[in-house]
Design a protein around this motif. Structure first.
Motif, PDB file in Angstrom:
ATOM      1  N   MET A  67       0.819  -1.252  -0.046  1.00  0.00           N
ATOM      2  CA  MET A  67       0.257  -0.507   0.156  1.00  0.00           C
ATOM      3  C   MET A  67       0.714   1.423   0.050  1.00  0.00           C
ATOM      4  O   MET A  67       0.751   2.420  -1.048  1.00  0.00           O
ATOM      5  CB  MET A  67      -0.730   0.430   1.136  1.00  0.00           C
ATOM      6  N   LEU A  68       1.977   1.167   0.388  1.00  0.00           N
ATOM      7  CA  LEU A  68       2.569   2.000   0.559  1.00  0.00           C
ATOM      8  C   LEU A  68       3.339   2.720  -0.417  1.00  0.00           C
ATOM      9  O   LEU A  68       3.359   4.071  -0.770  1.00  0.00           O
ATOM     10  CB  LEU A  68       3.996   1.796   2.219  1.00  0.00           C
ATOM     11  N   ILE A  69       3.810   1.679  -0.809  1.00  0.00           N
ATOM     12  CA  ILE A  69       4.481   1.938  -2.318  1.00  0.00           C
ATOM     13  C   ILE A  69       3.562   1.989  -3.647  1.00  0.00           C
ATOM     14  O   ILE A  69       3.751   2.862  -4.796  1.00  0.00           O
ATOM     15  CB  ILE A  69       5.287   0.336  -2.717  1.00  0.00           C
ATOM     16  N   ALA A  70       2.037   1.789  -3.642  1.00  0.00           N
ATOM     17  CA  ALA A  70       1.952   1.837  -4.092  1.00  0.00           C
ATOM     18  C   ALA A  70       0.925   3.595  -3.826  1.00  0.00           C
ATOM     19  O   ALA A  70       1.136   4.305  -5.592  1.00  0.00           O
ATOM     20  CB  ALA A  70      -0.082   1.450  -4.064  1.00  0.00           C
ATOM     21  N   VAL A  71       1.006   4.234  -3.404  1.00  0.00           N
ATOM     22  CA  VAL A  71       0.943   5.799  -2.610  1.00  0.00           C
ATOM     23  C   VAL A  71       1.996   6.596  -3.193  1.00  0.00           C
ATOM     24  O   VAL A  71       1.678   7.339  -3.761  1.00  0.00           O
ATOM     25  CB  VAL A  71       1.035   5.774  -1.458  1.00  0.00           C
ATOM     26  N   VAL A  72       3.429   5.500  -2.758  1.00  0.00           N
ATOM     27  CA  VAL A  72       4.309   6.814  -3.625  1.00  0.00           C
ATOM     28  C   VAL A  72       4.181   6.897  -5.155  1.00  0.00           C
ATOM     29  O   VAL A  72       4.943   7.390  -5.375  1.00  0.00           O
ATOM     30  CB  VAL A  72       5.639   6.262  -2.794  1.00  0.00           C
ATOM     31  N   THR A  73       3.892   5.460  -6.046  1.00  0.00           N
ATOM     32  CA  THR A  73       4.357   5.471  -7.086  1.00  0.00           C
ATOM     33  C   THR A  73       3.286   6.198  -7.276  1.00  0.00           C
ATOM     34  O   THR A  73       3.260   7.467  -8.358  1.00  0.00           O
ATOM     35  CB  THR A  73       4.041   3.708  -7.475  1.00  0.00           C
ATOM     36  N   CYS A 114      12.287  19.375  -5.210  1.00  0.00           N
ATOM     37  CA  CYS A 114      13.684  19.064  -4.280  1.00  0.00           C
ATOM     38  C   CYS A 114      13.111  17.681  -3.964  1.00  0.00           C
ATOM     39  O   CYS A 114      13.583  16.032  -3.823  1.00  0.00           O
ATOM     40  CB  CYS A 114      14.816  19.423  -3.723  1.00  0.00           C
ATOM     41  N   LEU A 115      12.321  18.279  -2.332  1.00  0.00           N
ATOM     42  CA  LEU A 115      12.240  16.635  -2.185  1.00  0.00           C
ATOM     43  C   LEU A 115      10.786  15.599  -2.495  1.00  0.00           C
ATOM     44  O   LEU A 115      11.383  15.077  -2.254  1.00  0.00           O
ATOM     45  CB  LEU A 115      10.943  17.901  -0.313  1.00  0.00           C
ATOM     46  N   LEU A 120       9.221  11.886  -3.679  1.00  0.00           N
ATOM     47  CA  LEU A 120       8.103  10.797  -4.669  1.00  0.00           C
ATOM     48  C   LEU A 120       8.356   9.845  -5.737  1.00  0.00           C
ATOM     49  O   LEU A 120       7.694   9.379  -6.424  1.00  0.00           O
ATOM     50  CB  LEU A 120       6.922  11.442  -5.737  1.00  0.00           C
ATOM     51  N   ASN A 121       9.667   9.078  -5.866  1.00  0.00           N
ATOM     52  CA  ASN A 121      10.197   8.350  -6.332  1.00  0.00           C
ATOM     53  C   ASN A 121      10.809   6.806  -5.733  1.00  0.00           C
ATOM     54  O   ASN A 121      11.136   6.840  -4.912  1.00  0.00           O
ATOM     55  CB  ASN A 121      11.310   8.888  -6.653  1.00  0.00           C
ATOM     56  N   PRO A 122       9.627   6.014  -5.694  1.00  0.00           N
ATOM     57  CA  PRO A 122       9.040   4.855  -5.123  1.00  0.00           C
ATOM     58  C   PRO A 122      10.940   3.741  -5.165  1.00  0.00           C
ATOM     59  O   PRO A 122      11.393   3.188  -4.533  1.00  0.00           O
ATOM     60  CB  PRO A 122       8.624   4.002  -5.966  1.00  0.00           C
ATOM     61  N   HIS A 123      11.578   4.666  -6.003  1.00  0.00           N
ATOM     62  CA  HIS A 123      12.626   3.802  -6.468  1.00  0.00           C
ATOM     63  C   HIS A 123      13.467   3.866  -5.800  1.00  0.00           C
ATOM     64  O   HIS A 123      14.837   3.046  -5.140  1.00  0.00           O
ATOM     65  CB  HIS A 123      13.520   3.860  -8.062  1.00  0.00           C
TER      66      HIS A 123
END
Length: 205
Positions: A67-73, A114-115, A120-123
């Motif tokens: 879920m966290l990875i999906a939101v950030v993606t 910058c932030l 906001l980059n899941p990588h």
């Protein structure tokens, strides 16, 4: 411990140097000499915090939170797509670099961008928290701390070298055509990253 620090520096450097949205942003800010120190410091410090979290064991938690990875993606796709459009618009109407003329965005906007490029980059989580964190498990005690410190040192070295080294390219970018090429490349990088994130997200659903 030296070998562990060297391993961390080598792996951290190889992950950070890869072409990406964050590096493209720092390169452009370095070329126009706009807020270079604070932006490089933000990027390097952010990496340091994420690397420390990964080495400290947070990598396992993140990898188990789809879920966290999906939101950030999703956030990353939207932000990168918007910035790609902005870069293509700049390429349509390029400007030359004029010595002594302030260019670029205000400090607050630059810091927020910058932030966003960073978090906001899941990588960045997969690279610093999950990958570096997981591989740090091969070291124990002080060697594990040295491994993390080596990766952090690679981040600081790269971002400040990129930000301040960009000014040596300033003579080349005194021509509008050079800015057109740079912004086209930046736009393409952002668009490809956004597309790749979206495709990966949809494929994993």
């Amino acid at each position: 411990m030296f070998s562990a620090a060297l391993a961390g520096f080598a792996l951290g450097g190889s992950l950070i140097v890869a072409i990406g949205a964050q590096n493209a942003f720092i390169l452009r800010q370095g070329l126009i000499r706009s807020h270079v120190f604070i932006l490089c410091l933000i990027c390097a410090t952010s990496d340091a915090v994420l690397i420390a979290a990964g080495v400290g064991g947070l990598g396992t938690l993140v990898s188990r939170s789809p879920m966290l990875i999906a939101v950030v993606t999703i956030g990353g796709v939207a932000f990168l797509g918007t910035y790609a459009v902005m870069a293509f618009r700049r390429a349509w109407r390029p400007s030359a670099l004029v010595a002594g003329t302030p260019q670029g965005m205000p400090l607050r906007a630059a810091v927020m961008a910058c932030l966003a490029f960073t978090f906001l980059n899941p990588h960045v989580y997969l690279d610093t928290v999950v990958l570096l964190g997981s591989l740090s498990a091969a070291h124990h005690g002080a060697a594990r701390l040295a491994y993390g410190a080596g990766a952090v040192a690679a981040s600081f070295t790269w971002f400040f070298a990129l930000g301040y080294g960009a000014r040596f390219l300033a003579p080349l970018f005194a021509r509008p055509s050079a800015w057109r090429v740079l912004d086209l490349l930046i736009g393409l990088v952002m668009a490809l990253l956004a597309t790749g994130l979206l495709v990966s997200f949809l494929a994993g659903r």
